[in-house]
Design an enzyme around this catalytic site. Structure first.
Site, PDB file in Angstrom:
ATOM      1  NE  ARG B   9      -6.494  -6.993  -0.453  1.00  0.00           N
ATOM      2  CZ  ARG B   9      -7.006  -7.766   0.493  1.00  0.00           C
ATOM      3  NH1 ARG B   9      -7.779  -8.769   0.178  1.00  0.00           N
ATOM      4  NH2 ARG B   9      -6.742  -7.532   1.767  1.00  0.00           N
ATOM      5  CD  GLU B  57      -8.560 -21.805  -8.811  1.00  0.00           C
ATOM      6  OE1 GLU B  57      -8.452 -23.022  -9.071  1.00  0.00           O
ATOM      7  OE2 GLU B  57      -8.953 -21.383  -7.702  1.00  0.00           O
ATOM      8  CG  PHE B  82      -5.328 -20.062  -6.162  1.00  0.00           C
ATOM      9  CD1 PHE B  82      -4.612 -21.129  -5.625  1.00  0.00           C
ATOM     10  CD2 PHE B  82      -6.078 -19.269  -5.308  1.00  0.00           C
ATOM     11  CE1 PHE B  82      -4.644 -21.393  -4.258  1.00  0.00           C
ATOM     12  CE2 PHE B  82      -6.110 -19.524  -3.942  1.00  0.00           C
ATOM     13  CZ  PHE B  82      -5.391 -20.584  -3.421  1.00  0.00           C
ATOM     14  CG  HIS B 108      -3.907 -12.395  -1.657  1.00  0.00           C
ATOM     15  ND1 HIS B 108      -4.921 -11.570  -2.112  1.00  0.00           N
ATOM     16  CD2 HIS B 108      -4.202 -12.673  -0.361  1.00  0.00           C
ATOM     17  CE1 HIS B 108      -5.778 -11.360  -1.141  1.00  0.00           C
ATOM     18  NE2 HIS B 108      -5.370 -12.000  -0.070  1.00  0.00           N
ATOM     19  NE  ARG B 166      -4.217 -10.592   3.523  1.00  0.00           N
ATOM     20  CZ  ARG B 166      -3.899 -10.141   4.729  1.00  0.00           C
ATOM     21  NH1 ARG B 166      -2.741  -9.533   4.913  1.00  0.00           N
ATOM     22  NH2 ARG B 166      -4.719 -10.279   5.756  1.00  0.00           N
TER      23      ARG B 166
END
Ligand SMILES: [Mg+2]
Lengths: 268, 311
Positions: B9, B57, B82, B108, B166
């Site tokens: 990320r 979202e 999400f 994530h 992550r």
């Protein structure tokens, strides 16, 4: 174009819808017929710039995508594709998909189907056009049953936060959805107050009165906030045996019924 | 391999700032996770091109489609659970059916989310995105590759899903390593077994291969950073050489890279295959290494699978 002539165009759109749906053997009669006056006004009054080749054109987006026959007819009668192609609706290899698909047919700015999806697309377009100080407006047609979809309220918050005053929603408030009355299935009222509470401007009009529609759109163009035009319509308007009946939400007329409907419309 | 650890990320966040400077059409959307998705820096540098959508979202994905259809290159940033977890239909219709130039970067992914537990560990995102026409799927293995994946995604016209993770992990690739969509990289040549992985779990593949060397097993390791379209040529050529293939991923066994490789080889060049992934279970809280071990996707599981398949 004068009011009388726009009314004539609306009548032609209704005849097209009957012909298309009867030929296809499936499709959404009530909503398509009910929105004919609004489509005729958008495409023929001259107050909306729908010239497809103009980068500064207004965008016309269908969030209640199932009523696309009305839009297809308006597009064909605006000269964007041959009128006789309307009869290919829902058939194999046709550019006229059961729900509109971008890339298949000129004038479809975004593919749609599931309600509310294209409302977000419309808001995204409006965001960029505003960011770049473009003169274009984004007209997004939505259904009333569609208001039950949660995404709708995400959009309502977003448009208000970013003051998308170039975003003009027109709601087909025909009080029906597939299974019956909206207020029975899941009440959306008081819908005007809801949008006002979300910090939108709201205008309520008779969705079959061309003068009303023109006046509302002119007012909407000057709005300082996103605006919802709630157009009260009669589902199936113009055909006696379809008018007002939710059973016709997702049904097409038979060839026999189509003959009867066309006779009524021609005698209007 | 150097000793500095960095998350994929982070590589994404750095790339955004870099390309944001060069390309004014880049927009970044985020749904209340600016810090976690590493879009903070972009937001600071280019506030006008950063769009905070709030926790919404579905709308975020649709907005991005509309922005792309108006000439922009929007990045949709959230956690994989999400996005595409919540907004899959908007991805399918508004992005993929429109073939809109939207980039979906989701952090994530996988068990390595760790302590947040099962609800936040996306083990299904590849299974959800693989069947969508027009969509490219990238899963970079380190921060350097994540940066390249992000920049490459911008140069590709059309929707791209980038799977990010992550924790800070080892740097596996080099700045000069080539990155081409649909072209897998062979990390290590070998002749006895083919190990194909994606994402930082390739670290475990490398560890396993070093261990196997002691047993005189010479493993070939393929970094399949592009999950769709799969690099058929590289995979089949390796299978021809080794006759045995193991896939490794921090994702469900069902529907991930393992499925993609099995679909390919079973039809085009059948060889023995073993799929290492989470076996139809949800995760739980714990440290990444603990979870990988418990859910049988860690280094030991890879070594064990190799020994079984070579029996
Ligand atoms: Mg309705």
């Amino acid at each position: 174009m004068k009011t009388k002539e726009i009314e004539k165009k609306a009548n032609l759109i209704r005849q097209d819808i009957i012909n298309m749906l009867a030929e296809a053997g499936s499709g959404h009669s009530a909503g398509s017929l009910g929105m004919a006056d609004i489509f005729a006004t958008i495409y023929f009054s001259g107050i909306v710039n729908h010239k497809l080749k103009d980068p500064d054109r207004d965008r016309i987006i269908l969030s209640n995508a199932h009523i696309c026959p009305a839009m297809y007819s308006a597009l064909a009668r605006s000269g964007y594709f041959p009128i006789q192609e309307l009869l290919t609706l829902r058939k194999i290899d046709s550019r006229l998909q059961g729900h509109p698909h971008k890339g298949s047919l000129p004038g479809i700015e975004s593919s749609g189907g599931p309600v509310a999806h294209n409302s977000s697309v419309a808001a995204g377009m409006a965001y960029v056009l505003k960011l770049e100080n473009k003169p274009s407006k984004v007209y997004c047609l939505v259904g009333d049953g569609e208001q039950q979809e949660g995404q709708t309220w995400e959009i309502a918050m977003f448009a208000a936060k970013y003051k998308l005053n170039n975003l003009i929603f027109i709601m087909d408030r025909n009080t029906i959805q597939i299974e019956g009355e909206t207020e029975e299935i899941m009440p959306i009222e008081p819908i005007r107050d809801k949008y006002r509470a979300f910090n939108w401007n709201v205008i309520e009009i008779d969705g079959h009165n061309i003068k009303d529609i023109i006046k509302a759109i002119k007012k909407a163009k000057k709005s300082k906030k996103p605006i919802m035009i709630i157009a009260k319509t009669i589902p199936g308007k113009g055909v006696s045996f379809i008018q007002g009946k939710h059973a016709w939400h997702g049904r097409a007329p038979t060839k026999e019924q189509a003959k009867k409907a066309l006779k009524e419309l021609r005698n209007e | 391999m150097n000793n500095i650890k960095k998350s994929t990320r982070d590589g994404y966040g750095q790339a955004l700032v870099k390309i944001g400077k060069e390309n004014k059409d880049i927009l970044v959307l985020c749904a209340d996770l600016t810090n976690s998705t590493r879009t903070e820096e972009f937001k600071k540098k280019f506030p006008k091109r950063f769009i905070q959508t709030g926790i919404a979202e579905q709308n975020m994905m649709g907005l991005a489609a509309g922005m792309a259809l108006t000439g922009k290159i929007p990045f949709v940033s959230s956690f994989a659970v999400f996005s595409p977890g919540i907004n899959w239909s908007q991805l399918r219709v508004s992005v993929c059916q429109n073939n809109a130039n939207v980039k979906i970067a989701s952090t994530h992914a996988g068990l390595t989310v760790g302590p947040d537990g099962m609800s936040h560990q996306a083990l299904e995102d590849i299974a959800m995105t693989r069947p969508l026409p027009n969509l490219i799927i990238l899963s970079p293995c380190d921060a350097i590759e994540a940066e390249k994946a992000t920049i490459t995604a911008v140069n590709h016209k059309g929707p791209v899903y980038i799977r990010l993770t992550r924790p800070k992990t080892n740097i596996i690739t080099k700045q000069e390593t080539e990155f081409t969509i649909g072209k897998a990289n062979i990390l290590k040549q070998g002749k006895d077994i083919t190990i194909i992985g994606h994402g930082p779990i390739l670290n475990n593949c490398i560890q396993a291969a070093e261990n196997l060397k002691k047993q005189n097993i010479d493993a070939e390791i393929i970094n399949s950073h592009t999950i769709k379209p799969l690099d058929k040529e590289t995979i089949i050529n390796s299978a021809k050489k080794t006759s045995r293939v193991i896939t490794v991923e921090d994702h469900q066994k069902i529907g991930g890279l393992g499925s993609a490789v099995a679909e390919l080889l079973s039809q085009d060049y059948p060889v023995k295959i073993k799929i290492i992934g989470v076996d139809d279970k949800f995760g739980e809280s714990g440290q990444p290494e603990e979870l990988m071990k418990k859910y049988n996707i860690g280094t030991e599981s890879i070594i064990q699978a190799v020994n079984e398949i070579l029996k």
